[in-house]
Design an enzyme around this catalytic site. Sequence first.
Site, PDB file in Angstrom:
ATOM      1  N   HIS A 129       0.820  -1.219   0.000  1.00 55.54           N
ATOM      2  CA  HIS A 129       0.000   0.000   0.000  1.00 55.54           C
ATOM      3  C   HIS A 129       0.852   1.266   0.000  1.00 55.54           C
ATOM      4  O   HIS A 129       0.392   2.327  -0.415  1.00 55.54           O
ATOM      5  CB  HIS A 129      -1.011   0.002   1.160  1.00 55.54           C
ATOM      6  CG  HIS A 129      -0.444   0.136   2.530  1.00 55.54           C
ATOM      7  ND1 HIS A 129      -0.358  -0.918   3.412  1.00 55.54           N
ATOM      8  CD2 HIS A 129       0.048   1.200   3.191  1.00 55.54           C
ATOM      9  CE1 HIS A 129       0.158  -0.501   4.562  1.00 55.54           C
ATOM     10  NE2 HIS A 129       0.416   0.787   4.450  1.00 55.54           N
ATOM     11  N   ASP A 165      -0.605  -7.471   0.533  1.00 56.33           N
ATOM     12  CA  ASP A 165      -0.047  -6.167   0.921  1.00 56.33           C
ATOM     13  C   ASP A 165       1.466  -6.239   1.123  1.00 56.33           C
ATOM     14  O   ASP A 165       2.014  -5.614   2.027  1.00 56.33           O
ATOM     15  CB  ASP A 165      -0.723  -5.628   2.175  1.00 56.33           C
ATOM     16  CG  ASP A 165      -0.514  -4.119   2.339  1.00 56.33           C
ATOM     17  OD1 ASP A 165      -0.093  -3.471   1.360  1.00 56.33           O
ATOM     18  OD2 ASP A 165      -0.757  -3.592   3.439  1.00 56.33           O
ATOM     19  N   SER A 240       4.489   1.477   8.558  1.00 55.78           N
ATOM     20  CA  SER A 240       4.088   0.445   7.609  1.00 55.78           C
ATOM     21  C   SER A 240       5.292  -0.109   6.866  1.00 55.78           C
ATOM     22  O   SER A 240       6.133   0.639   6.376  1.00 55.78           O
ATOM     23  CB  SER A 240       3.103   1.003   6.580  1.00 55.78           C
ATOM     24  OG  SER A 240       1.785   0.793   6.982  1.00 55.78           O
TER      25      SER A 240
END
Length: 290
Positions: A129, A165, A240
């Site tokens: 992402h 992801d 992330s």
Amino acid sequence: MATQTGLGEPRGPWFISPDLEPDGRAVPGVPGAGLPERAARRRRALLAALAVVALSIGSGGLAGGWVASQEPPGQPGKAAQAALPADLVAAAAQVVPGVVSVMVAGGGKSASGSGFAIDDLQHIVTNDHIVARGGGGEPDGAVMVETSDGRQFPARLVGRDSSSDIAVLRVPPSAGLTALPLAKPGATRVGEPVLAVGSPLGLAGTVTAGIVSALDRQVKLGDNRHSAVQTDASINPGNSGGPLVNARGEVVGVNTAIATIDGSGSIGIGFAIPIEQVQQTADTIIGKGG
């Protein structure tokens, strides 16, 4: 090329309990889903408060906060009194050199996050992402990574898998990143201490400590449902793609999302993609893309 300037407030898809519909109604046929009405109302209220599972990426806009201590003057709080275990200190020293900040720009978009070296060939694992939000897949997309000692290198996008992801990058051999060891499949235990390492709010090399709160936690991210490692280690925008590691410095998961109340930031409920899934996906991507 995007620069890390401070990151906006968390954002992302809704968190949906695995045994409730989006409006809080019980899912037919799910054991234990038939709650008494009063309990169901309380649970719906809780879900309304625990609104967002935020993808912890950075996309500009300064954010930050300061929580003042509530302890009386001269009386240190419990957190100040608790010493960090020596094995976590050693794990942090071992892991940080293999973790990078990831900056992506393309198609008029940009995003930043974290990543870590997964092998001696300088392959880096991060979240897909970050690449998607930053326009890394655009014709003019570019990816740059910054090491813990401040060096910057252009990175090639080896491949990506939106369903898991996970994305894989590769930097030149001159980066000299140290590959992080991976935890053995099935070895992670609830209650064991862990560290979340990455670049929250653009602050490279940040380490936060917590425990594994739960395993196989079902969370919905975008259109996909993931089985995640839940942790109370503080995870914020920019974390992330960074590793969640145990006290031996082994990666147990890739930090991916947090639950927030009204988008207010970390509340001690974070989610990481289990390392077993990460390794399988990364191996497949590397096998296809080199």
